[in-house]
Design an enzyme around this catalytic site. Structure first.
Site, PDB file in Angstrom:
ATOM      1  N   ASP A 269    -102.149 -16.783  61.918  1.00  0.00           N
ATOM      2  CA  ASP A 269    -102.379 -17.203  60.740  1.00  0.00           C
ATOM      3  C   ASP A 269    -103.898 -18.003  60.754  1.00  0.00           C
ATOM      4  O   ASP A 269    -104.094 -18.437  61.781  1.00  0.00           O
ATOM      5  CB  ASP A 269    -101.391 -18.210  60.340  1.00  0.00           C
ATOM      6  CG  ASP A 269    -100.237 -17.508  59.880  1.00  0.00           C
ATOM      7  OD1 ASP A 269    -100.198 -16.235  59.645  1.00  0.00           O
ATOM      8  OD2 ASP A 269     -99.073 -18.192  59.667  1.00  0.00           O
ATOM      9  N   MET A 270    -104.480 -18.005  59.754  1.00  0.00           N
ATOM     10  CA  MET A 270    -105.727 -18.621  59.590  1.00  0.00           C
ATOM     11  C   MET A 270    -105.516 -20.216  60.192  1.00  0.00           C
ATOM     12  O   MET A 270    -106.308 -20.721  60.996  1.00  0.00           O
ATOM     13  CB  MET A 270    -106.319 -18.788  58.108  1.00  0.00           C
ATOM     14  CG  MET A 270    -107.611 -19.566  57.955  1.00  0.00           C
ATOM     15  SD  MET A 270    -108.342 -19.573  56.317  1.00  0.00           S
ATOM     16  CE  MET A 270    -107.167 -20.992  55.694  1.00  0.00           C
TER      17      MET A 270
END
Length: 230
Positions: free
Chosen positions: A64-65
């Protein structure tokens, strides 16, 4: 939900943990996309940064970012396929560490809750026992702590947990910890107001990664300490 005010960190531009002719292991910072977003302003990402230096590097899996930590890329299609197959067959050992809201009563446990995209609120995921895909996470409390949080103006209890996902669903660790009533600190998607305010970023880090080399079959083991205060 759109990416708001995307300002990915640039120092270091990329952090290489390991490199040979077939494999590239990196330490991704929080706030950097793994692959490009749809909008032009979301083009900057780990994949494009790496490919400017290593044009043959290919994505194998994603983080995930907001999640930081270890991620592996492969040089060439055959190596990408070989490592990707290990992920598909759950032969890759992945360990994360996270700071979660309040003290978890039990010392360890397993969450097995099926997950599906919450389309009206995407990219959020949600538990759905009828349509969701199976998802399992093992967790263990490493420590229970108490700190004087200046922004919240009070002492807050939190737990450091080790998370070992069996499956690799999107946002799996974040939703599973939320399901226990202990959201990860700094999680702008799932944390309540106080847990969100407790830290400036998501307190989730991929700290250990083990897989077999795609050419030699030798087991490779990598570690990265969490960059957040414990």
């Amino acid at each position: 939900m759109a990416i708001l005010n995307y300002q990915p960190p640039t120092n270091p531009y990329i952090k290489v943990v390991y490199q040979d002719d077939h494999v590239l292991v990196l330490d991704k910072p929080s706030g950097l996309l793994t692959v490009p977003g749809k909008a032009l302003e979301h083009r900057d990402c780990l994949q494009l940064r790496v490919q400017r230096v290593f044009p043959e590097a290919r994505i194998v899996h994603r983080l995930d970012m907001a999640t930081s930590g270890l991620i592996v890329m492969a040089f060439g299609k055959s190596n990408q396929g070989a490592i990707g197959k290990q992920f598909e067959q759950r032969q890759v050992d992945k360990t994360y560490q996270a700071l979660v809201w309040e003290h978890i009563e039990d010392d360890s446990g397993t969450v097995s809750l099926p997950l599906i995209c919450d389309w009206p609120n995407r990219p959020k995921q949600m538990v759905d026992h009828e349509r969701g895909k199976p998802a399992t996470t093992h967790w263990q409390v490493k420590s229970r702590n108490l700190e004087n949080n200046v922004s919240l103006k009070k002492n807050i209890p939190f737990s450091l947990v080790e998370l070992k996902p069996v499956t690799g669903r999107s946002h799996q660790l974040r939703v599973h910890m939320l399901s226990l009533g202990h959201p990860i600190l700094g999680d702008r998607l799932y944390a309540h107001e106080q847990a969100l305010a407790a830290r400036p970023r998501l307190q989730l880090h991929a700290c250990q990664l083990s897989f077999k080399h795609p050419q030699t079959d030798v087991q490779l083991n990598f570690e990265s300490p969490p960059p957040f205060n414990i």
